[in-house]
Design a protein around this motif. Structure first.
Motif, PDB file in Angstrom:
ATOM      1  N   ASP A 148      27.280  14.275   6.514  1.00  0.00           N
ATOM      2  CA  ASP A 148      26.820  13.892   7.857  1.00  0.00           C
ATOM      3  C   ASP A 148      27.368  12.544   8.310  1.00  0.00           C
ATOM      4  OD1 ASP A 148      23.436  15.321   7.764  1.00  0.00           O
ATOM      5  OD2 ASP A 148      25.410  16.197   8.162  1.00  0.00           O
ATOM      6  N   ASP A 149      27.946  11.775   7.391  1.00  0.00           N
ATOM      7  CA  ASP A 149      28.557  10.489   7.760  1.00  0.00           C
ATOM      8  C   ASP A 149      29.961  10.681   8.316  1.00  0.00           C
ATOM      9  OD1 ASP A 149      27.038   9.134   4.824  1.00  0.00           O
ATOM     10  OD2 ASP A 149      26.361   8.884   6.891  1.00  0.00           O
ATOM     11  N   THR A 150      30.480  11.897   8.284  1.00  0.00           N
ATOM     12  CA  THR A 150      31.816  12.161   8.813  1.00  0.00           C
ATOM     13  C   THR A 150      31.858  11.857  10.305  1.00  0.00           C
ATOM     14  OG1 THR A 150      32.313  13.845   7.168  1.00  0.00           O
ATOM     15  CG2 THR A 150      33.535  13.958   9.243  1.00  0.00           C
ATOM     16  N   ALA A 151      32.786  10.984  10.694  1.00  0.00           N
ATOM     17  CA  ALA A 151      32.882  10.555  12.086  1.00  0.00           C
ATOM     18  C   ALA A 151      34.069   9.616  12.240  1.00  0.00           C
ATOM     19  CB  ALA A 151      31.603   9.832  12.521  1.00  0.00           C
ATOM     20  N   VAL A 152      34.381   9.303  13.473  1.00  0.00           N
ATOM     21  CA  VAL A 152      35.281   8.181  13.762  1.00  0.00           C
ATOM     22  C   VAL A 152      34.404   6.940  13.893  1.00  0.00           C
ATOM     23  CG1 VAL A 152      36.939   7.188  15.363  1.00  0.00           C
ATOM     24  CG2 VAL A 152      36.939   9.666  14.920  1.00  0.00           C
ATOM     25  N   TYR A 153      34.750   5.920  13.139  1.00  0.00           N
ATOM     26  CA  TYR A 153      33.976   4.687  13.125  1.00  0.00           C
ATOM     27  C   TYR A 153      34.685   3.626  13.961  1.00  0.00           C
ATOM     28  CZ  TYR A 153      30.793   6.466   9.614  1.00  0.00           C
ATOM     29  OH  TYR A 153      29.831   7.195   8.959  1.00  0.00           O
ATOM     30  N   TYR A 154      33.908   2.990  14.842  1.00  0.00           N
ATOM     31  CA  TYR A 154      34.431   1.978  15.743  1.00  0.00           C
ATOM     32  C   TYR A 154      33.750   0.639  15.496  1.00  0.00           C
ATOM     33  CZ  TYR A 154      35.927   6.033  18.500  1.00  0.00           C
ATOM     34  OH  TYR A 154      36.499   7.215  18.926  1.00  0.00           O
ATOM     35  N   CYS A 155      34.521  -0.436  15.514  1.00  0.00           N
ATOM     36  CA  CYS A 155      33.877  -1.748  15.534  1.00  0.00           C
ATOM     37  C   CYS A 155      33.889  -2.251  16.966  1.00  0.00           C
ATOM     38  CB  CYS A 155      34.540  -2.732  14.584  1.00  0.00           C
ATOM     39  SG  CYS A 155      36.148  -3.329  15.087  1.00  0.00           S
ATOM     40  N   ALA A 156      32.955  -3.142  17.256  1.00  0.00           N
ATOM     41  CA  ALA A 156      32.792  -3.645  18.606  1.00  0.00           C
ATOM     42  C   ALA A 156      32.347  -5.092  18.563  1.00  0.00           C
ATOM     43  CB  ALA A 156      31.767  -2.800  19.368  1.00  0.00           C
ATOM     44  N   ALA A 157      32.680  -5.816  19.640  1.00  0.00           N
ATOM     45  CA  ALA A 157      32.348  -7.231  19.742  1.00  0.00           C
ATOM     46  C   ALA A 157      31.582  -7.483  21.039  1.00  0.00           C
ATOM     47  CB  ALA A 157      33.627  -8.073  19.719  1.00  0.00           C
ATOM     48  N   ALA A 158      30.476  -8.228  20.930  1.00  0.00           N
ATOM     49  CA  ALA A 158      29.677  -8.597  22.105  1.00  0.00           C
ATOM     50  C   ALA A 158      30.033 -10.031  22.472  1.00  0.00           C
ATOM     51  CB  ALA A 158      28.196  -8.438  21.803  1.00  0.00           C
ATOM     52  N   VAL A 159      31.175 -10.185  23.117  1.00  0.00           N
ATOM     53  CA  VAL A 159      31.743 -11.518  23.314  1.00  0.00           C
ATOM     54  C   VAL A 159      31.062 -12.277  24.446  1.00  0.00           C
ATOM     55  CG1 VAL A 159      33.844 -12.765  23.910  1.00  0.00           C
ATOM     56  CG2 VAL A 159      33.956 -10.801  22.378  1.00  0.00           C
ATOM     57  N   ASP A 160      30.839 -11.614  25.546  1.00  0.00           N
ATOM     58  CA  ASP A 160      30.332 -12.296  26.735  1.00  0.00           C
ATOM     59  C   ASP A 160      28.875 -11.964  27.013  1.00  0.00           C
ATOM     60  OD1 ASP A 160      33.572 -11.752  28.108  1.00  0.00           O
ATOM     61  OD2 ASP A 160      32.726 -13.658  27.416  1.00  0.00           O
ATOM     62  N   GLN A 161      28.124 -11.690  25.962  1.00  0.00           N
ATOM     63  CA  GLN A 161      26.708 -11.360  26.101  1.00  0.00           C
ATOM     64  C   GLN A 161      25.872 -12.435  25.421  1.00  0.00           C
ATOM     65  OE1 GLN A 161      25.960  -8.852  27.955  1.00  0.00           O
ATOM     66  NE2 GLN A 161      28.048  -8.087  28.125  1.00  0.00           N
ATOM     67  N   PRO A 162      24.666 -12.701  25.944  1.00  0.00           N
ATOM     68  CA  PRO A 162      23.839 -13.796  25.403  1.00  0.00           C
ATOM     69  C   PRO A 162      22.924 -13.364  24.260  1.00  0.00           C
ATOM     70  CG  PRO A 162      22.802 -12.915  27.340  1.00  0.00           C
ATOM     71  CD  PRO A 162      24.099 -12.126  27.165  1.00  0.00           C
TER      72      PRO A 162
ATOM     73  N   ASP B 210      31.392  -5.696  24.614  1.00  0.00           N
ATOM     74  CA  ASP B 210      32.460  -5.847  25.589  1.00  0.00           C
ATOM     75  C   ASP B 210      33.794  -5.269  25.138  1.00  0.00           C
ATOM     76  OD1 ASP B 210      30.902  -7.799  27.329  1.00  0.00           O
ATOM     77  OD2 ASP B 210      30.986  -8.924  25.439  1.00  0.00           O
ATOM     78  N   TYR B 211      34.040  -5.319  23.835  1.00  0.00           N
ATOM     79  CA  TYR B 211      35.347  -4.925  23.317  1.00  0.00           C
ATOM     80  C   TYR B 211      35.177  -3.943  22.171  1.00  0.00           C
ATOM     81  CZ  TYR B 211      37.011  -8.888  25.989  1.00  0.00           C
ATOM     82  OH  TYR B 211      37.291  -9.758  27.017  1.00  0.00           O
ATOM     83  N   TRP B 212      36.108  -2.998  22.098  1.00  0.00           N
ATOM     84  CA  TRP B 212      36.045  -1.929  21.103  1.00  0.00           C
ATOM     85  C   TRP B 212      37.400  -1.749  20.436  1.00  0.00           C
ATOM     86  CZ3 TRP B 212      31.542   0.879  20.213  1.00  0.00           C
ATOM     87  CH2 TRP B 212      30.485   0.624  21.091  1.00  0.00           C
ATOM     88  N   GLY B 213      37.351  -1.377  19.161  1.00  0.00           N
ATOM     89  CA  GLY B 213      38.573  -0.999  18.476  1.00  0.00           C
ATOM     90  C   GLY B 213      38.920   0.445  18.760  1.00  0.00           C
ATOM     91  N   GLN B 214      40.028   0.888  18.174  1.00  0.00           N
ATOM     92  CA  GLN B 214      40.517   2.247  18.398  1.00  0.00           C
ATOM     93  C   GLN B 214      39.827   3.267  17.497  1.00  0.00           C
ATOM     94  OE1 GLN B 214      42.766   3.253  20.861  1.00  0.00           O
ATOM     95  NE2 GLN B 214      42.219   1.191  21.536  1.00  0.00           N
ATOM     96  N   GLY B 215      39.200   2.796  16.449  1.00  0.00           N
ATOM     97  CA  GLY B 215      38.464   3.689  15.561  1.00  0.00           C
ATOM     98  C   GLY B 215      39.253   4.063  14.316  1.00  0.00           C
ATOM     99  N   THR B 216      38.523   4.397  13.270  1.00  0.00           N
ATOM    100  CA  THR B 216      39.120   4.871  12.024  1.00  0.00           C
ATOM    101  C   THR B 216      38.317   6.076  11.537  1.00  0.00           C
ATOM    102  OG1 THR B 216      39.865   4.207   9.805  1.00  0.00           O
ATOM    103  CG2 THR B 216      37.790   3.279  10.557  1.00  0.00           C
ATOM    104  N   GLN B 217      39.020   7.101  11.093  1.00  0.00           N
ATOM    105  CA  GLN B 217      38.366   8.355  10.707  1.00  0.00           C
ATOM    106  C   GLN B 217      37.813   8.263   9.293  1.00  0.00           C
ATOM    107  OE1 GLN B 217      38.006  11.449  12.476  1.00  0.00           O
ATOM    108  NE2 GLN B 217      36.673  11.906  10.715  1.00  0.00           N
ATOM    109  N   VAL B 218      36.560   8.664   9.146  1.00  0.00           N
ATOM    110  CA  VAL B 218      35.926   8.806   7.836  1.00  0.00           C
ATOM    111  C   VAL B 218      35.517  10.266   7.683  1.00  0.00           C
ATOM    112  CG1 VAL B 218      33.936   8.200   6.409  1.00  0.00           C
ATOM    113  CG2 VAL B 218      35.121   6.427   7.729  1.00  0.00           C
ATOM    114  N   THR B 219      35.989  10.890   6.622  1.00  0.00           N
ATOM    115  CA  THR B 219      35.647  12.280   6.354  1.00  0.00           C
ATOM    116  C   THR B 219      35.038  12.379   4.969  1.00  0.00           C
ATOM    117  OG1 THR B 219      37.489  13.040   7.732  1.00  0.00           O
ATOM    118  CG2 THR B 219      36.512  14.633   6.220  1.00  0.00           C
ATOM    119  N   VAL B 220      33.839  12.943   4.909  1.00  0.00           N
ATOM    120  CA  VAL B 220      33.135  13.095   3.643  1.00  0.00           C
ATOM    121  C   VAL B 220      33.029  14.583   3.333  1.00  0.00           C
ATOM    122  CG1 VAL B 220      31.067  12.556   2.316  1.00  0.00           C
ATOM    123  CG2 VAL B 220      31.808  11.021   4.168  1.00  0.00           C
ATOM    124  N   SER B 221      33.618  14.978   2.234  1.00  0.00           N
ATOM    125  CA  SER B 221      33.613  16.389   1.857  1.00  0.00           C
ATOM    126  C   SER B 221      32.431  16.687   0.939  1.00  0.00           C
ATOM    127  CB  SER B 221      34.914  16.757   1.163  1.00  0.00           C
ATOM    128  OG  SER B 221      35.048  16.032  -0.037  1.00  0.00           O
TER     129      SER B 221
END
Length: 126
Positions: free
Chosen positions: A89-103, A114-125
């Motif tokens: 169930d952890d299989t997914a594309v994982y994204y990191c994100a940054a809250a740069v302009d938020q208080p 505010d900003y997101w990466g392109q993602g990296t695939q995690v597949t658990v068999s």
């Protein structure tokens, strides 16, 4: 502007471990909270984990508590997601994100970031 690049995804058997990394460039890294989200096929993107700018505060989705650990090393402008006891169930594309302009000290909602990466695939068999 902030650029985020994830790495560390791959294929792993159930019960195994992976460590994701997210390298940030641009604005001063130590000044903003960051997080990890994931999106499984056919599902909406969901919150996984978040960390404050100092690293003193963390938060996790219930589904990953006790198995995943978020951390950051400001000296390398990088955050990590250590994932243990992985499940199919952890299989997914994982994204990191940054809250740069938020208080916020820490952010768990997608619209707080505010900003997101392109993602990296995690597949658990199974």
């Amino acid at each position: 502007q902030v650029q985020l690049e994830e790495s560390g995804g791959g294929l792993v058997q159930a019960g195994g471990s992976l460590r994701l990394s997210c390298a940030a460039s641009g604005r001063t890294f130590r000044n903003y909270p960051m997080g990890w989200f994931r999106q499984a096929p056919g599902k909406e993107r969901e919150f996984v984990a978040a960390i404050s700018w100092s690293g003193d505060y963390t938060d996790y989705a219930d589904s990953v508590k006790g198995r995943f650990t978020i951390s950051r090393y400001n000296g390398k402008n990088t955050i990590y997601l250590q994932m243990n006891s992985l499940k199919p169930d952890d299989t997914a594309v994982y994204y990191c994100a940054a809250a740069v302009d938020q208080p916020f000290t820490i952010a768990t909602l997608q619209n707080e970031y505010d900003y997101w990466g392109q993602g990296t695939q995690v597949t658990v068999s199974s």
